[in-house]
Scaffold this motif. Structure first.
Motif, PDB file in Angstrom:
ATOM      1  N   UNK A   7     -24.405 -44.516  44.086  1.00  0.00           N
ATOM      2  CA  UNK A   7     -23.812 -44.494  45.411  1.00  0.00           C
ATOM      3  C   UNK A   7     -23.609 -45.913  45.927  1.00  0.00           C
ATOM      4  N   UNK A   8     -22.439 -46.142  46.521  1.00  0.00           N
ATOM      5  CA  UNK A   8     -22.208 -47.416  47.200  1.00  0.00           C
ATOM      6  C   UNK A   8     -23.004 -47.402  48.503  1.00  0.00           C
ATOM      7  N   UNK A   9     -23.791 -48.450  48.742  1.00  0.00           N
ATOM      8  CA  UNK A   9     -24.568 -48.525  49.977  1.00  0.00           C
ATOM      9  C   UNK A   9     -24.064 -49.702  50.809  1.00  0.00           C
ATOM     10  N   UNK A  10     -24.117 -49.540  52.121  1.00  0.00           N
ATOM     11  CA  UNK A  10     -23.556 -50.541  53.028  1.00  0.00           C
ATOM     12  C   UNK A  10     -24.576 -50.920  54.091  1.00  0.00           C
ATOM     13  N   UNK A  11     -24.371 -52.109  54.670  1.00  0.00           N
ATOM     14  CA  UNK A  11     -25.331 -52.663  55.638  1.00  0.00           C
ATOM     15  C   UNK A  11     -25.465 -51.804  56.886  1.00  0.00           C
ATOM     16  N   UNK A  12     -24.428 -51.072  57.246  1.00  0.00           N
ATOM     17  CA  UNK A  12     -24.498 -50.288  58.479  1.00  0.00           C
ATOM     18  C   UNK A  12     -25.261 -48.974  58.326  1.00  0.00           C
ATOM     19  N   UNK A  13     -25.581 -48.599  57.076  1.00  0.00           N
ATOM     20  CA  UNK A  13     -26.288 -47.333  56.864  1.00  0.00           C
ATOM     21  C   UNK A  13     -27.532 -47.450  55.990  1.00  0.00           C
ATOM     22  N   UNK A  14     -27.727 -48.569  55.320  1.00  0.00           N
ATOM     23  CA  UNK A  14     -28.835 -48.714  54.367  1.00  0.00           C
ATOM     24  C   UNK A  14     -29.616 -49.993  54.674  1.00  0.00           C
ATOM     25  N   UNK A  15     -30.940 -49.866  54.782  1.00  0.00           N
ATOM     26  CA  UNK A  15     -31.753 -51.014  55.173  1.00  0.00           C
ATOM     27  C   UNK A  15     -31.781 -52.106  54.116  1.00  0.00           C
ATOM     28  N   UNK A  16     -31.792 -51.735  52.828  1.00  0.00           N
ATOM     29  CA  UNK A  16     -31.791 -52.748  51.769  1.00  0.00           C
ATOM     30  C   UNK A  16     -30.476 -53.512  51.763  1.00  0.00           C
ATOM     31  N   UNK A  17     -29.369 -52.786  51.864  1.00  0.00           N
ATOM     32  CA  UNK A  17     -28.065 -53.446  51.915  1.00  0.00           C
ATOM     33  C   UNK A  17     -27.973 -54.355  53.128  1.00  0.00           C
ATOM     34  N   UNK A  18     -28.559 -53.939  54.234  1.00  0.00           N
ATOM     35  CA  UNK A  18     -28.530 -54.762  55.445  1.00  0.00           C
ATOM     36  C   UNK A  18     -29.364 -56.034  55.267  1.00  0.00           C
ATOM     37  N   UNK A  19     -30.538 -55.898  54.665  1.00  0.00           N
ATOM     38  CA  UNK A  19     -31.400 -57.065  54.455  1.00  0.00           C
ATOM     39  C   UNK A  19     -30.748 -58.094  53.537  1.00  0.00           C
ATOM     40  N   UNK A  20     -29.949 -57.620  52.577  1.00  0.00           N
ATOM     41  CA  UNK A  20     -29.396 -58.511  51.551  1.00  0.00           C
ATOM     42  C   UNK A  20     -27.889 -58.703  51.679  1.00  0.00           C
ATOM     43  N   UNK A  21     -27.342 -58.454  52.852  1.00  0.00           N
ATOM     44  CA  UNK A  21     -25.891 -58.530  53.005  1.00  0.00           C
ATOM     45  C   UNK A  21     -25.356 -59.938  52.819  1.00  0.00           C
ATOM     46  N   UNK A  22     -26.175 -60.954  53.026  1.00  0.00           N
ATOM     47  CA  UNK A  22     -25.699 -62.325  52.794  1.00  0.00           C
ATOM     48  C   UNK A  22     -25.556 -62.627  51.309  1.00  0.00           C
ATOM     49  N   UNK A  23     -26.276 -61.888  50.467  1.00  0.00           N
ATOM     50  CA  UNK A  23     -26.181 -62.080  49.018  1.00  0.00           C
ATOM     51  C   UNK A  23     -25.161 -61.142  48.379  1.00  0.00           C
ATOM     52  N   UNK A  24     -25.067 -59.910  48.898  1.00  0.00           N
ATOM     53  CA  UNK A  24     -24.255 -58.905  48.230  1.00  0.00           C
ATOM     54  C   UNK A  24     -23.195 -58.332  49.171  1.00  0.00           C
ATOM     55  N   UNK A  25     -21.952 -58.501  48.820  1.00  0.00           N
ATOM     56  CA  UNK A  25     -20.876 -57.865  49.568  1.00  0.00           C
ATOM     57  C   UNK A  25     -20.609 -56.454  49.047  1.00  0.00           C
TER      58      UNK A  25
END
Length: 426
Positions: free
Chosen positions: A289-307
């Protein structure tokens, strides 16, 4: 830049270099003389633009010492802006903590060259400290050649920082091994270099500076850092900035349309073909599953590293990659809810690659590489493993206990970027 992770990030290199002029790997690397600045060909195009009041972009490429807010990166940008007020100066923070030039050479295009910089400061000497010189040659030369293949008027400057355990070598008048290896590349390509830590070492030797502590505990002395590595902005980073500023007049060589040349490589199998490719270009099973910063805490924490980031929790979910080349790696995540990959290369028996370690009390960007391969077509299968790790035992290695079991229940895998030397094959 957690240099203590370097052992965890170490690569499995099997191939010997085939061509290095004027050196034999059987001989130990001769440590370079400790010198604050080696101007070589200077920064002619960058300073010509500054003095002509033209807009310039500076890319700061390195680990967490460079990434740090209010540190030498921001301080030096402010110095340039004050010194050249008529020039529009833009800065790119292309630094990621805990990473060396081995990852840098792969992410260079996306994080640096996409911004079309006029000057690239390259800072990896601390995080490359545990790597072999021949491996540093490959990644650092790959960085240089990629930059000049895109634009041969882009200037480059190698900058070196330090940790407290490097001080004895520097006090003896020598660069540590990683910086010495980088000096071989700098000298071959006539790239200027600045060691920003020699004044730090001098002050420590004179008992005017302590490497680790709280400033209030050492009245009358400079306190470099709180951990022997990451400088305080007002002391350690200030000394770094002052060293760079002292060196800039020697580097302010101006030549009209000076073109840097790429001739015979220093090492024939350097990593100039390295590239980072979004994992969405691979083939993956439906459970990812594609995860995004607005719905997933890990994606939000690492959004500066992973687009772009994908996640799978169920064992058996697979990513398949076909490529022609010599090296494969994955830029991904380690953390409390992570498990491990089973990895098959060309149908051979699977190997395990854990995405959880003794430091995994939080989520962090991470990466791994497989051993070098023959330059031919390969198929890589990354499968979420059903094998459960004893996370409590792993954390206990650092005297850490699990205080929130739910945080560690999942054994998911994440993926963001494929790292390839070669070409992806659909």
């Amino acid at each position: 830049m957690r240099f203590i992770f370097s052992a965890l990030f170490s690569l499995c290199f099997n191939s010997l270099l085939t061509c290095i002029p004027h050196t034999l790997f059987a001989q130990a690397l001769a440590l370079a003389e400790a010198k604050e600045c080696r101007e070589r060909q200077g920064l002619p195009n960058f300073f010509r633009k500054l003095e002509s009041h033209k807009p310039v972009t500076i890319a700061y490429f390195g680990g967490s010492i460079t990434e740090a807010g209010k540190g030498w990166r921001e301080q030096s940008t402010a110095w340039f802006q004050k010194k050249y007020p008529k020039a529009k100066i833009s800065a790119v923070n292309a630094a990621i903590g805990g990473t060396g030039s081995d990852l840098g050479v792969f992410r260079l295009q996306q994080h640096v060259l996409a911004h079309h910089p006029d000057l690239v400061f390259v800072e990896f000497a601390v995080n490359d400290a545990g790597r072999k010189p021949e491996d540093i040659y490959k990644s650092m030369e790959g960085i240089v050649r990629q930059i000049w293949q895109q634009n041969n008027t882009t200037d480059i400057c190698f900058v070196y920082t330090l940790t407290a355990d490097m001080a004895p070598t520097l006090q003896e008048g020598k660069f540590p091994q990683a910086a010495s290896a980088m000096e071989r590349i700098a000298d071959y390509y006539q790239i200027p270099s600045v060691h920003m830590g020699l004044e730090v070492v001098k002050l420590a030797k004179n008992n005017e500076l302590v490497f680790k502590g709280k400033p209030e505990d050492f009245p009358g002395k400079l306190v470099f850092s709180g951990d022997n590595v990451h400088p305080y902005p007002q002391t350690g980073h200030k000394l770094y900035t002052e060293a760079l500023v002292r060196s800039l007049p020697a580097l302010a060589i101006t030549k009209r349309n000076f073109a840097h040349t790429l001739e015979k490589p220093f090492v024939a199998n350097n990593w100039e073909r390295a590239k980072m490719i979004p994992v969405k270009e691979a083939t993956f099973s439906r459970g990812w599953q594609v995860i995004a910063a607005n719905t997933d805490t890990v994606a939000r924490q690492l959004q500066n590293q992973f687009s772009y980031l994908i996640k799978a929790e169920q064992p058996g979910e697979t990513i398949t990659i076909r490529f022609k080349g010599t090296r494969f790696g994955l830029y991904d995540v380690m953390g409390p809810g992570c498990g491990q990959y089973e990895i098959k290369v060309d149908g051979n028996p699977a190997i395990l690659r854990a995405r959880f370690d003794a430091f995994s009390t939080y989520y962090r960007a991470n990466y791994f590489f497989l051993p070098d391969m023959e330059d031919t077509l390969h198929t890589i299968e990354l499968t979420v493993s059903a094998k459960i790790m004893d996370k409590a035992a792993i954390l206990a290695k650092r005297s850490t206990t699990i205080d929130n079991p739910a945080k560690y229940t999942s054994h998911a895998c994440y993926a963001s970027q494929l790292m390839i030397i070669g070409e992806l094959v659909k």
